[in-house]
Design a protein around this motif. Sequence first.
Motif, PDB file in Angstrom:
ATOM      1  N   VAL A 130     -50.176  68.245  79.703  1.00 26.51           N
ATOM      2  CA  VAL A 130     -48.960  67.988  78.940  1.00 26.51           C
ATOM      3  C   VAL A 130     -49.207  68.330  77.476  1.00 26.51           C
ATOM      4  O   VAL A 130     -50.180  67.851  76.890  1.00 26.51           O
ATOM      5  N   PRO A 131     -48.355  69.150  76.872  1.00 23.84           N
ATOM      6  CA  PRO A 131     -48.543  69.465  75.458  1.00 23.84           C
ATOM      7  C   PRO A 131     -48.242  68.242  74.603  1.00 23.84           C
ATOM      8  O   PRO A 131     -47.324  67.484  74.899  1.00 23.84           O
ATOM      9  N   THR A 132     -49.009  68.035  73.555  1.00 30.22           N
ATOM     10  CA  THR A 132     -48.746  66.916  72.652  1.00 30.22           C
ATOM     11  C   THR A 132     -48.229  67.463  71.325  1.00 30.22           C
ATOM     12  O   THR A 132     -47.084  67.855  71.221  1.00 30.22           O
ATOM     13  N   PHE A 133     -49.085  67.518  70.316  1.00 30.83           N
ATOM     14  CA  PHE A 133     -48.540  68.001  69.044  1.00 30.83           C
ATOM     15  C   PHE A 133     -48.595  69.521  68.968  1.00 30.83           C
ATOM     16  O   PHE A 133     -47.837  70.154  68.249  1.00 30.83           O
ATOM     17  N   PHE A 134     -49.489  70.108  69.745  1.00 29.37           N
ATOM     18  CA  PHE A 134     -49.599  71.568  69.776  1.00 29.37           C
ATOM     19  C   PHE A 134     -48.867  72.059  71.017  1.00 29.37           C
ATOM     20  O   PHE A 134     -48.942  71.431  72.064  1.00 29.37           O
ATOM     21  N   HIS A 135     -48.195  73.190  70.904  1.00 27.69           N
ATOM     22  CA  HIS A 135     -47.331  73.574  72.006  1.00 27.69           C
ATOM     23  C   HIS A 135     -48.101  73.970  73.261  1.00 27.69           C
ATOM     24  O   HIS A 135     -47.555  73.941  74.341  1.00 27.69           O
ATOM     25  N   THR A 136     -49.372  74.342  73.113  1.00 26.61           N
ATOM     26  CA  THR A 136     -50.142  74.665  74.318  1.00 26.61           C
ATOM     27  C   THR A 136     -51.000  73.466  74.660  1.00 26.61           C
ATOM     28  O   THR A 136     -51.756  72.983  73.825  1.00 26.61           O
ATOM     29  N   ALA A 137     -50.890  73.017  75.869  1.00 32.59           N
ATOM     30  CA  ALA A 137     -51.689  71.870  76.289  1.00 32.59           C
ATOM     31  C   ALA A 137     -53.155  72.267  76.394  1.00 32.59           C
ATOM     32  O   ALA A 137     -53.494  73.433  76.356  1.00 32.59           O
ATOM     33  N   ALA A 138     -54.005  71.262  76.552  1.00 36.64           N
ATOM     34  CA  ALA A 138     -55.442  71.519  76.556  1.00 36.64           C
ATOM     35  C   ALA A 138     -55.822  72.537  77.622  1.00 36.64           C
ATOM     36  O   ALA A 138     -56.466  73.534  77.345  1.00 36.64           O
ATOM     37  N   LEU A 139     -55.411  72.294  78.859  1.00 35.45           N
ATOM     38  CA  LEU A 139     -55.720  73.233  79.933  1.00 35.45           C
ATOM     39  C   LEU A 139     -54.395  73.738  80.487  1.00 35.45           C
ATOM     40  O   LEU A 139     -53.960  73.315  81.549  1.00 35.45           O
ATOM     41  N   HIS A 140     -53.777  74.633  79.760  1.00 33.15           N
ATOM     42  CA  HIS A 140     -52.421  75.014  80.113  1.00 33.15           C
ATOM     43  C   HIS A 140     -52.350  75.738  81.444  1.00 33.15           C
ATOM     44  O   HIS A 140     -51.346  75.701  82.120  1.00 33.15           O
ATOM     45  N   TYR A 141     -53.452  76.382  81.835  1.00 35.17           N
ATOM     46  CA  TYR A 141     -53.394  77.176  83.061  1.00 35.17           C
ATOM     47  C   TYR A 141     -53.662  76.327  84.292  1.00 35.17           C
ATOM     48  O   TYR A 141     -53.616  76.804  85.407  1.00 35.17           O
ATOM     49  N   ALA A 176     -47.482  68.972  62.291  1.00 41.86           N
ATOM     50  CA  ALA A 176     -47.229  68.895  63.728  1.00 41.86           C
ATOM     51  C   ALA A 176     -47.568  67.507  64.256  1.00 41.86           C
ATOM     52  O   ALA A 176     -46.827  66.939  65.068  1.00 41.86           O
ATOM     53  N   ILE A 177     -48.716  66.960  63.796  1.00 38.87           N
ATOM     54  CA  ILE A 177     -49.117  65.633  64.282  1.00 38.87           C
ATOM     55  C   ILE A 177     -48.091  64.590  63.852  1.00 38.87           C
ATOM     56  O   ILE A 177     -47.684  63.721  64.639  1.00 38.87           O
ATOM     57  N   CYS A 178     -47.654  64.671  62.597  1.00 37.26           N
ATOM     58  CA  CYS A 178     -46.669  63.683  62.130  1.00 37.26           C
ATOM     59  C   CYS A 178     -45.378  63.799  62.909  1.00 37.26           C
ATOM     60  O   CYS A 178     -44.758  62.786  63.283  1.00 37.26           O
ATOM     61  N   LEU A 179     -44.958  65.032  63.152  1.00 33.99           N
ATOM     62  CA  LEU A 179     -43.733  65.253  63.914  1.00 33.99           C
ATOM     63  C   LEU A 179     -43.860  64.647  65.319  1.00 33.99           C
ATOM     64  O   LEU A 179     -42.944  63.969  65.803  1.00 33.99           O
ATOM     65  N   TYR A 180     -45.021  64.890  65.942  1.00 33.81           N
ATOM     66  CA  TYR A 180     -45.256  64.377  67.286  1.00 33.81           C
ATOM     67  C   TYR A 180     -45.200  62.854  67.296  1.00 33.81           C
ATOM     68  O   TYR A 180     -44.538  62.235  68.149  1.00 33.81           O
ATOM     69  N   LEU A 181     -45.863  62.228  66.310  1.00 32.94           N
ATOM     70  CA  LEU A 181     -45.878  60.768  66.264  1.00 32.94           C
ATOM     71  C   LEU A 181     -44.477  60.220  66.006  1.00 32.94           C
ATOM     72  O   LEU A 181     -44.085  59.208  66.590  1.00 32.94           O
ATOM     73  N   ALA A 182     -43.725  60.941  65.158  1.00 29.67           N
ATOM     74  CA  ALA A 182     -42.365  60.483  64.873  1.00 29.67           C
ATOM     75  C   ALA A 182     -41.507  60.548  66.124  1.00 29.67           C
ATOM     76  O   ALA A 182     -40.733  59.621  66.415  1.00 29.67           O
ATOM     77  N   LYS A 183     -41.651  61.641  66.897  1.00 28.83           N
ATOM     78  CA  LYS A 183     -40.866  61.762  68.129  1.00 28.83           C
ATOM     79  C   LYS A 183     -41.269  60.681  69.128  1.00 28.83           C
ATOM     80  O   LYS A 183     -40.421  60.103  69.816  1.00 28.83           O
TER      81      LYS A 183
END
Lengths: 653, 323
Positions: free
Chosen positions: B88-99, B266-273
Amino acid sequence: MPTEIELYQLSLVLFSAGALLALIVGKPFKGLSLVLSSTFSILASFAAVWSSILTISQNSHFRLTVPLQIPLGMTHLSIDSLSAFFTLIIAGLAIPVSIYSVGYLKAEYLDKPVGVLGALYNLFLLSMILVVSAGDGFLFLLFWECMTILSFACVVFDTKSLESQKAGFIYLLMTHVGSAFLILLFIILSLYSGSFSFESFHHLGEKIPEGLRFVLFLFALIGFGTKAGIVPLHIWLPEAHPAAPSHISALMSGVMVKTAVYGFLRCTFDFLAPVPFWWGMLVVGIAMATAFLGIIYASVEDDLKRLLAYSSIENMGIILLPIGLSMVFYSLGENALSSLALIAGLFHTLNHAVFKGLMFLGAGSILSVTHTRNLDRLGGLIKSMPRTALFFLIGALAISALPPLNGFLSEWLIFQSMLLSFNVQSQAVQIIVPICAAILGLIGAIAAMTFVKAFSMAFLALPRSHHAKHAHEVSFSMQAGMLLLAFLCVVLGITPFITLPHIAAISQVLTGTVQHPQIAFLANGVIQVGDKGFASLSTWTLFFLLLGFIPFVVMLPRLLGVKTPSRREWTWSCGVTPSPEFEYTPAGFSQPLEVVFSKLHTPDDIYHKYIYLPAIRLVMWASHGMNPIQSGSLQLYLAYIFVTLILCIMWVR
Amino acid sequence: MIETLPTTLKIIVFQVGMMLLLSPLINSLMKKMKAQLQGRQGPPLMQGYYDLWKYFRKETVFSEQVSWIFWATPWIVFAATLVASLIVPTFFHTAALHYLGGIVLLLYLFGLGRFFMVAAAIEPGSGFCGMASSREMMLAALIEPVMLLALFVFSLMAQSTNLSAIMIWLSGQGLALVSPAYIVAFLALFVVSIAEMGRIPFDNPETHYELTMIHEGMLLEYSGKPLGLMFWSAWTKQLIVLSLLANFIPPWEMVNLSSSQSVLTAICLYLAKLLLMCGCVVLIETTIAKIRLFRVKDLLGASFVMAVIALVLSVYQIGGVSK
């Protein structure tokens, strides 16, 4: 290095030899005949598997002439990669089942004519392999009939049980109704092509007028549908599959229903091609109804083998779903998507044979030890049958399509092929298919519930009956058979890059597409579906992550906490000694879901009420109406002959 | 593009560590918000960590009747949840193991954990746990189609079932994306996410009465370290679902990993959401009562209809962005 043709012939010879020897040795030496029939079937299956692998990997196509003269030419066997794939499934399942049958027959059937059962078993396998190898309509129908009669003999083998006899009767009746439609289908096809051979049937649909083509398609659907167990033609399956000896049930559920899939694929993709759009949607609709109703009926069952039989009906729906989708995509010109859907369907066919076989063998083990199939009388078997419990658990996880096993992989593939329908131009497809995908998710979740119930009620908590309390582990050969299948469940789930490319080749042959189906195999065991990376799945990484996290998870609390003691106590049951009465029952466990779908669980059997009883009444009425013809008067019979003769002379002139 | 092994390991450690550290805090935050709304003080924000600390120091008591499935379940559930957190993507649009997988893998990983939790709950042979497990399976059966369809609507818009690919596509869009189809699909996803997290109105995470508990009921027989693990995985699953929801809220921005200011935003945006989603969930929890068990199918059925409407709207491209 033997060729695939030699290996194939060897397997035919070995099956026949095994049957013959088992029969001869059966009366005097029961133990020996048992071992002989199993050994020969293992060797024969091994040869058949080797032959199929060679045929598939080389994409070859060979014919064997059978010296039988029939009205429209010589008969022959024709094995191409599709036939070889199904032979692989049949023989592949036969190996663990044969290993299992040594211990099972020794435990259960030593007081019955074991030699006859061994012969029936070998001949049954032989007839199934010949069905998928038949090269013309006549041989196909002949071996189809043999397969039916041999399995009927296995179903009614337990002659003392009234249920088995009734089950066998319904089975024989329904299958012959289906076979009647198949006979009509092949006769009409041969009228248009001039011979019975499947090669002459190839793409015959182009020459047949539209209306008749649909009628033939319906004949194929009904004929193969009765054997496959699609709703509403499924009524024999929950009766017949449980009644047979468990290793035969495993074969019936695992591979005999697949021969119907083979026949259906041949008819739609080979003979009646090209198929119009709405036939495919019809198949998708029937498949969804079958899958949904199958699992709903399974979820409320307390009889373990009936539960597994209904689950087979559900899985037949899940197999037919991507096949129908493949027909839809093909009619809309999306050949690559069509092959992808077909890959998903064929892969699920293979996987279902593996895990359904495993489950039936597990049920057979439970039956042989506790002498009951009723989940209400089981429980606590994990303590006394730990290895059987582990194999049954792997089978239950695979059927519920949980990662990282093979059921998950094939359902994942089915989901992706359904979702790729957004590419298709038809808006009806773009709306209906994702909704069907969501309903497939519902079906999968209900299947998970059904199998967690089956596993937990049978193996966990306290034993609910005397037999369950005094259970013991089954013999080594039974465990070995189940171990082999459980191992296959895991391996097939994590190595798609070995199996899928070959299945892709087969599907490309069927859909006649030269485009590469939209599936790519990257490094790290990642499969990518769709041309712009629509979806990806990495089975290797998934498997190793799941395994790798477990030591981490075990260590984490130890790092964060201190070493604390652990002790055992009896479960608190309000001060009373714990007993099985406090446990949740199987019926209670499935009750919430039963209430949610209460409209589908009517008190009277709707199939009997609305379909079969009216049909029976119609036939009886017609028969009674024809009674006056047999008046008993000799003069009237002579008049009949005279009139018929005059009519024949008029027609010929 | 698949990274090399050392990079992959670093990413896994970072993502898993972040999820594990954040989840007790998010849970305590929700409890605190709920308490404030109800006019109470509520437990301190660190209470989640204190609870885990406590559980890992307590004695473990197992029933005499259970087998290896009971004590293996917390490990399997935790491992499955951790693997789910990697896709699941968090603050970065690509998740850790996207594949690794997409929507289907996510839901079926939760299903894997659920299977073992239910089996382990039947093991001790007590009526409460059995009841909770049967209700959990009913709820799971009804959740699956809705969640799948709601996420499928988004995947049809983004033309991928890979969550990272959906996020990358979203990052490139502006506010014009928020069409009627989008809003209705998000609402359907929101309702079913509350069910997946096991919160009111589907299940009460703070009660231990047999009539009202589903997830808690399955944990009844656990104690000590296994119980700590089960709670932690429930909180992590809750964080995963909240992150999933947070991903679909505008605004989206392309994140440049090399610029630290971009990462910080990005991190702040993620936490705010996340905070916004927690707030919505807590608001619903405080204002709506838990619905009767057999009414759950009506609510989830309505949510399914919403997802179907979103699908039809999106196929006929009524308003919003064309594909």
